[in-house]
Design a protein around this motif. Structure first.
Motif, PDB file in Angstrom:
ATOM      1  N   ASP A  12       0.865  -1.172   0.000  1.00 55.18           N
ATOM      2  CA  ASP A  12       0.000   0.000   0.000  1.00 55.18           C
ATOM      3  C   ASP A  12       0.904   1.224   0.000  1.00 55.18           C
ATOM      4  O   ASP A  12       1.296   1.719   1.047  1.00 55.18           O
ATOM      5  N   GLY A  36     -11.719 -10.839  -0.645  1.00 57.47           N
ATOM      6  CA  GLY A  36     -10.787  -9.954   0.046  1.00 57.47           C
ATOM      7  C   GLY A  36     -10.194  -8.907  -0.876  1.00 57.47           C
ATOM      8  O   GLY A  36      -9.011  -8.577  -0.764  1.00 57.47           O
ATOM      9  N   LEU A  37     -10.989  -8.382  -1.807  1.00 54.00           N
ATOM     10  CA  LEU A  37     -10.575  -7.350  -2.767  1.00 54.00           C
ATOM     11  C   LEU A  37      -9.380  -7.772  -3.622  1.00 54.00           C
ATOM     12  O   LEU A  37      -8.409  -7.032  -3.751  1.00 54.00           O
ATOM     13  N   PRO A  71      -6.723  -8.230   5.651  1.00 52.49           N
ATOM     14  CA  PRO A  71      -8.034  -7.616   5.866  1.00 52.49           C
ATOM     15  C   PRO A  71      -8.783  -7.404   4.554  1.00 52.49           C
ATOM     16  O   PRO A  71      -8.189  -7.150   3.509  1.00 52.49           O
ATOM     17  N   ALA A  72     -10.095  -7.461   4.638  1.00 58.11           N
ATOM     18  CA  ALA A  72     -10.921  -7.439   3.437  1.00 58.11           C
ATOM     19  C   ALA A  72     -10.957  -6.079   2.764  1.00 58.11           C
ATOM     20  O   ALA A  72     -11.276  -5.982   1.576  1.00 58.11           O
ATOM     21  N   ASP A  73     -10.634  -4.983   3.490  1.00 57.80           N
ATOM     22  CA  ASP A  73     -10.733  -3.647   2.897  1.00 57.80           C
ATOM     23  C   ASP A  73      -9.432  -3.184   2.250  1.00 57.80           C
ATOM     24  O   ASP A  73      -9.355  -2.062   1.741  1.00 57.80           O
ATOM     25  N   LEU A  74      -8.398  -4.030   2.254  1.00 54.05           N
ATOM     26  CA  LEU A  74      -7.121  -3.673   1.622  1.00 54.05           C
ATOM     27  C   LEU A  74      -7.058  -4.288   0.232  1.00 54.05           C
ATOM     28  O   LEU A  74      -7.092  -5.513   0.102  1.00 54.05           O
ATOM     29  N   PRO A  75      -7.003  -3.488  -0.829  1.00 51.72           N
ATOM     30  CA  PRO A  75      -6.906  -4.065  -2.181  1.00 51.72           C
ATOM     31  C   PRO A  75      -5.637  -4.899  -2.326  1.00 51.72           C
ATOM     32  O   PRO A  75      -4.564  -4.523  -1.847  1.00 51.72           O
ATOM     33  N   ALA A 330     -10.531   5.363  -5.446  1.00 53.03           N
ATOM     34  CA  ALA A 330     -10.578   4.190  -4.570  1.00 53.03           C
ATOM     35  C   ALA A 330      -9.286   3.956  -3.796  1.00 53.03           C
ATOM     36  O   ALA A 330      -9.278   3.178  -2.846  1.00 53.03           O
ATOM     37  N   ARG A 331      -8.199   4.617  -4.179  1.00 52.28           N
ATOM     38  CA  ARG A 331      -6.912   4.345  -3.538  1.00 52.28           C
ATOM     39  C   ARG A 331      -6.181   5.647  -3.254  1.00 52.28           C
ATOM     40  O   ARG A 331      -6.245   6.605  -4.027  1.00 52.28           O
TER      41      ARG A 331
END
Length: 499
Positions: A12, A36-37, A71-75, A330-331
């Motif tokens: 990230d 999980g994206l 985690p599911a919210d991390l692309p 989105a990022r």
């Protein structure tokens, strides 16, 4: 067991948050579901992992397989999760024991034959994993890069079978130790002695190297502007380990780092057709641009007026802050961008304005429009602005007799050492409060600077940059208080902006 958890890491920006690869096997129609994206590259891991397991002699379970990347919210992007997904399937199906998984982190892309391919950002991931106490298993080429961090036990593997043998106790992966990255500083850089004449430009280059200042070289074609710019990395003091790791981590994100170039200053010279995203970074998945790839090194912009105006204006904030924050719908990502800018330009569109032979045919309006492509705010942020005139024929025919880079680098290193001891950073990075503290002026110097502010109509930013420049000139001459001669020389390096 039907559930296995394998530790890995995502990317990230420059950070590498931990990702838990959870694999669950259940009854039902055979299928593989990734949640999980995951992006397209990660979703394609289903086919790569299936072929890699089968070609490595393992059975691919005829079950309903669910892979959760938490985690599911991390692309999640790239093929780095191939190896942990494969190991999770093997552990969940009982083909390898899961006891050893907790002591390791894994990352690697799988080929269809089960071989491991290198990944981007290996060094950034290992730096982030420093406090976890786990060993990091990586493809061999990526492991050599990651081992430079020296903070985590890095194990190198060539195939999926080697990793499984290590986990089952039937084999041992080799630990990758930091190679001897020491090089003769400056040995591979072009030598300043090759540049003939241009004494003032060489002096300015020495000052820029000593204080990490930005510099603009202006002059007609063929006067040595590009030669001078390419010599700047060879004048800089030896790179510290912390700076080298930061620079290498950014280059690793773009897949451009080579272990043999560790502790070498990056030198980036993008073409003037480069887009804003290429220069400052961007994309739907933010990637570092040229200013970040030049972190702790040199960014050379040749023919700077030919760059798109919006691209150049994007440099203003990073030149001040040393960082770039990229925001997309989105990022968001932040990358370091503490680079030393070297720019070169011609005096007019044809390049021969003011030439004694009268070759220039540009009108006054064309010259004005050409120079106005560099905005005042951008010029205000360039500390040294130097004329690089054409050399007479007799100067070109004489043998090169200038100082070698090693000699100049010795003086630069001493001046930089003084700055680090005094304030912990190079003069170019001083804040306004630190300028007041570390840049004392003699009375004559203060009077001269006050006169220069009025005569040249210097902005507050230009005033502070002149002070930092004068501080560097005083450091080169080993003088504690800034004198009038130091201020006078520093002011001379701001004249192009006012001509």
């Amino acid at each position: 067991m039907s559930l296995a958890i394998v530790h890995s890491r995502g990317l990230d920006g420059l950070s590498a948050p931990e990702v838990a690869v959870e694999v669950h096997l259940a009854g039902g129609l055979p299928s593989v579901t990734l949640v999980g994206l995951p992006d397209t590259e990660v979703k394609e891991a289903r086919d790569r992992v299936r072929a890699a397991l089968q070609n490595s002699g393992f059975a691919f379970p005829s079950k309903r397989i669910t892979v959760n990347l938490a985690p599911a919210d991390l692309p999640k992007e790239s093929g780095r999760f191939d190896l942990p997904i494969a190991l999770g399937i093997l552990a969940a199906s009982g083909q390898i024991p899961d006891a050893a998984l907790a002591d390791h982190e894994f990352a690697g892309e799988l080929s269809l034959s089960g071989e491991l391919r290198p990944i981007r950002g290996a060094l950034a991931m290992v730096l982030a994993a420093g406090g976890q106490g786990r060993s990091f298993v990586l493809p061999t080429s990526s492991a050599r890069e990651a081992a430079l961090a020296g903070q985590v036990r890095v194990l190198a593997a060539n195939t999926l079978l080697e990793v499984c043998a290590h986990l089952t106790g039937q084999g041992v992966l080799a630990e990758c130790l930091p190679a001897d990255e020491s090089i003769a500083v400056g040995s591979d850089y072009p030598d300043l002695a090759d540049v003939r004449g241009q004494a003032q430009a060489k002096r300015a280059l020495e000052i820029a190297a000593a204080g990490a200042h930005s510099i603009l070289l202006a002059g007609p074609p063929g006067t040595g502007k590009s030669m001078l710019a390419s010599r700047l990395p060879g004048l800089l003091p030896p790179m510290t380990l912390a700076a080298a790791l930061e620079s290498a981590a950014v280059l690793s994100l773009a897949g451009q780092f080579r272990p043999e170039f560790f502790r070498r200053y990056p030198y980036r010279a993008p073409h003037h057709t480069a887009s804003s995203a290429a220069l400052v970074g961007g994309g739907s998945v933010p990637r570092p641009g040229e200013i970040s790839l030049a972190h702790h090194g040199v960014l050379f912009l040749d023919e700077i007026p030919e760059f798109d105006r919006r691209v150049l204006e994007a440099l203003r904030e990073p030149l001040d802050s040393g960082r770039i924050h990229i925001s997309r719908a989105a990022r968001q990502a932040e990358f370091p961008a503490q680079f030393q800018l070297v720019a070169a330009m011609n005096p007019c569109p044809c390049g021969y304005h003011g030439d004694s032979t009268g070759r220039c045919r540009c009108t006054a309006e064309q010259v004005r429009r050409y120079r106005s492509r560099l905005s005042g705010p951008l010029l205000d942020r360039i500390d040294l602005q130097i004329e690089v005139p054409a050399l007479p024929a007799e100067a070109l025919q004489k043998p090169a007799d200038g100082e070698a880079s090693a000699v100049v680098r010795g003086r630069v290193a001493l001046a930089r050492e003084v700055q680090i001891k005094r304030q912990g950073k190079a003069n170019a990075h001083l804040t306004t409060r630190e300028i007041d503290q570390f840049c004392p002026l003699e009375a004559a110097a203060a009077g001269l600077l006050e006169h220069a502010i009025r005569h040249f109509d210097l902005s507050a930013r230009a005033y502070h940059r002149v002070l930092k420049l004068a501080r560097t000139i005083a450091d080169i001459t080993a003088v504690g208080t800034i004198e009038a001669q130091h201020v006078a020389e520093a002011v001379q390096y701001r004249r192009i902006a006012k001509d």
